[in-house]
Design a protein around this motif. Structure first.
Motif, PDB file in Angstrom:
ATOM      1  N   THR A   1      32.781  35.091 -16.968  1.00 20.28           N
ATOM      2  CA  THR A   1      31.503  34.710 -17.588  1.00 20.28           C
ATOM      3  C   THR A   1      30.910  33.482 -16.917  1.00 20.28           C
ATOM      4  N   LEU A   2      31.711  32.435 -16.784  1.00 19.66           N
ATOM      5  CA  LEU A   2      31.222  31.183 -16.204  1.00 19.66           C
ATOM      6  C   LEU A   2      30.905  31.341 -14.720  1.00 19.66           C
ATOM      7  N   SER A   3      31.706  32.114 -14.005  1.00 21.04           N
ATOM      8  CA  SER A   3      31.485  32.291 -12.565  1.00 21.04           C
ATOM      9  C   SER A   3      30.175  33.033 -12.297  1.00 21.04           C
ATOM     10  N   PHE A   4      29.964  34.130 -13.006  1.00 20.21           N
ATOM     11  CA  PHE A   4      28.698  34.857 -12.838  1.00 20.21           C
ATOM     12  C   PHE A   4      27.528  34.033 -13.370  1.00 20.21           C
ATOM     13  N   GLY A   5      27.803  33.234 -14.404  1.00 22.67           N
ATOM     14  CA  GLY A   5      26.753  32.355 -14.916  1.00 22.67           C
ATOM     15  C   GLY A   5      26.312  31.339 -13.886  1.00 22.67           C
ATOM     16  N   LEU A   6      27.254  30.838 -13.098  1.00 23.09           N
ATOM     17  CA  LEU A   6      26.913  29.877 -12.039  1.00 23.09           C
ATOM     18  C   LEU A   6      26.076  30.534 -10.948  1.00 23.09           C
TER      19      LEU A   6
ATOM     20  N   ALA B   1      22.237  29.366 -10.075  1.00 27.29           N
ATOM     21  CA  ALA B   1      21.761  29.063  -8.721  1.00 27.29           C
ATOM     22  C   ALA B   1      20.550  29.904  -8.368  1.00 27.29           C
ATOM     23  N   ASP B   2      20.564  31.170  -8.791  1.00 27.11           N
ATOM     24  CA  ASP B   2      19.446  32.067  -8.520  1.00 27.11           C
ATOM     25  C   ASP B   2      18.192  31.619  -9.276  1.00 27.11           C
TER      26      ASP B   2
ATOM     27  N   THR C   1       9.976  34.730  -6.450  1.00 22.43           N
ATOM     28  CA  THR C   1      10.963  35.587  -7.107  1.00 22.43           C
ATOM     29  C   THR C   1      12.140  35.942  -6.207  1.00 22.43           C
ATOM     30  N   ALA C   2      12.254  35.298  -5.041  1.00 21.06           N
ATOM     31  CA  ALA C   2      13.313  35.640  -4.091  1.00 21.06           C
ATOM     32  C   ALA C   2      14.687  35.201  -4.598  1.00 21.06           C
ATOM     33  N   GLY C   3      14.841  33.916  -4.917  1.00 21.70           N
ATOM     34  CA  GLY C   3      16.118  33.420  -5.410  1.00 21.70           C
ATOM     35  C   GLY C   3      17.178  33.399  -4.337  1.00 21.70           C
ATOM     36  N   VAL C   4      18.453  33.476  -4.770  1.00 22.81           N
ATOM     37  CA  VAL C   4      19.591  33.492  -3.850  1.00 22.81           C
ATOM     38  C   VAL C   4      19.606  34.826  -3.114  1.00 22.81           C
ATOM     39  N   PRO C   5      19.861  34.828  -1.796  1.00 24.75           N
ATOM     40  CA  PRO C   5      19.915  36.092  -1.048  1.00 24.75           C
ATOM     41  C   PRO C   5      20.844  37.110  -1.703  1.00 24.75           C
TER      42      PRO C   5
ATOM     43  N   ASP D   1      18.712  34.860 -14.980  1.00 22.56           N
ATOM     44  CA  ASP D   1      19.945  35.372 -14.375  1.00 22.56           C
ATOM     45  C   ASP D   1      21.159  34.600 -14.868  1.00 22.56           C
ATOM     46  N   THR D   2      20.947  33.365 -15.297  1.00 21.88           N
ATOM     47  CA  THR D   2      22.037  32.564 -15.837  1.00 21.88           C
ATOM     48  C   THR D   2      22.725  33.291 -16.980  1.00 21.88           C
ATOM     49  N   GLY D   3      21.923  33.901 -17.838  1.00 19.41           N
ATOM     50  CA  GLY D   3      22.480  34.612 -18.973  1.00 19.41           C
ATOM     51  C   GLY D   3      22.836  36.051 -18.665  1.00 19.41           C
TER      52      GLY D   3
END
Length: 360
Positions: A105-110, A114-115, A125-129, A267-269
């Motif tokens: 949960t926390l890893s995907f949340g990070l 970042a995105d 709307t690009a965000g993290v590659p 995306d955080t959630g």
């Protein structure tokens, strides 16, 4: 943490209640719900001040979405904060499955944070590659798969349990890890794709989590597994506390995400919650049941895949717009109509998923 209060019990007093998973699950639900109500307004105010223009809105999206300009994102911080706080407070710290689900949960949340940060700071709307997001997600899923396998009974290790043909175990061998990657990463991205309308993603996530929590509790009890004829996975019962916290935190977030949303999950959630659903399914050996319970997320993801592949092949579109909830927006359905009908579908699918526990 509060489980340690059982050391003060003589076996028949108030402190003895902390031995029961169901009691602690109720406490986790109320804690997470209270967390959401208390910290929701100040968090939203901070996000609004820091983000300015809020989450960037797609130019090619439905015209009605232009009215949402300025709405802050990263509201997933409220859900993740609530469920992590409540889980750490009420769950047993010596349970490996609790830490497994929290890790995912926390890893995907990070990754999602970042995105979101990249989108807000650059106002696009690009965000993290995408390739970087995928690589990080796969790495997390590999760790989670090996972690789960290490604590599964030997008879279940690297095997796929069938939801209806319960005497059948398919030995995946070396394919177990790639399969688990598909479940966890697929769930994370499917929930992410579903999060496109106010309140659309959070309620199906809560319904799926609640269903998986019941399954985790049943799978973690010998007497229940014998009656329901499912495979016993010691320790998974504690996951019910995590899912109860997710449900409470989700309700707290929905208070502010209900149309018109005061904050978006971001995306955080969505990545955090989707990854959590996948991790719970892998931990409880109910990966295929997740495809039923989370059927709405599967359809949303498939609509995007079908749209992209068909457009590349023919230059035409199957849907007016993908994911599929946008298709219905383009057809003129009101946003609340789509959201509530998708909630109903999620509830029906959850009941079907629960029914597989007793189907022979």
């Amino acid at each position: 943490m509060l489980y340690w209060l059982t050391a003060l019990s003589d076996g028949g007093d108030f402190f003895n209640l902390f031995r029961y998973i169901t009691f602690r699950a109720g406490g986790a639900f109320l804690t997470a719900l209270l967390f959401g109500f208390l910290f929701g307004p100040p968090l939203i105010n901070v996000l609004r001040r820091k983000q300015g223009k809020g989450q960037p809105i797609r130019d090619d999206g439905p015209e009605a979405h232009l009215a949402k300009v300025g709405t802050p994102t990263m509201g997933g911080l409220l859900i993740v904060g609530a469920l992590v706080t409540a889980t750490l407070l009420w769950a047993r710290w010596d349970n490996p499955f609790v830490w497994l689900v929290l890790f995912v949960t926390l890893s995907f949340g990070l990754i999602g944070f970042a995105d979101d940060y990249a989108k807000v700071s650059k106002q696009n709307t690009a965000g993290v590659p995408g390739k970087l997001r995928l690589a990080l997600g796969i790495t997390i899923a590999v760790i989670a798969a090996l972690w789960a396998a290490a604590y599964h009974p030997e008879a279940l290790q690297n095997r796929l349990a069938m939801p209806v043909f319960k005497d059948t175990l398919i030995n995946l061998g070396l394919l177990y890890v790639p399969f688990s990657i598909c479940v966890i990463v697929g769930a994370a991205n499917a929930v992410n794709l579903t999060d496109g309308l106010d309140g659309l993603a959070i309620m199906p996530v809560m319904i799926a989590a609640g269903t998986l929590g019941i399954i985790a509790y049943a799978v973690g009890r010998v007497d229940f597994t014998e009656y329901l004829d499912v495979h016993y996975v010691p320790g998974t019962g504690e996951i019910l506390i995590f899912t109860a916290a997710l449900f409470g935190g989700g309700l707290g977030f929905l208070w502010y995400n209900a149309p018109p949303a005061a904050v978006f999950m971001g995306d955080t959630g969505s990545l955090a919650l989707g990854g959590a659903l996948g991790a719970i399914a892998v931990a409880t050996k109910h990966e295929l049941v997740l495809a039923i319970v989370g059927g709405l997320f599967v359809v949303e993801a498939l609509s995007v895949i079908i749209q992209v592949l068909y457009f590349k092949r023919t230059g035409k579109r199957v849907f007016l717009m993908a994911p599929i909830h946008h298709h219905y927006e383009k057809k003129g359905w009101a946003e609340p109509t789509i959201v509530i009908r998708f909630w109903i579908i999620s509830l029906i699918l959850a009941l079907i998923g629960l029914a597989t526990l007793k189907v022979r």
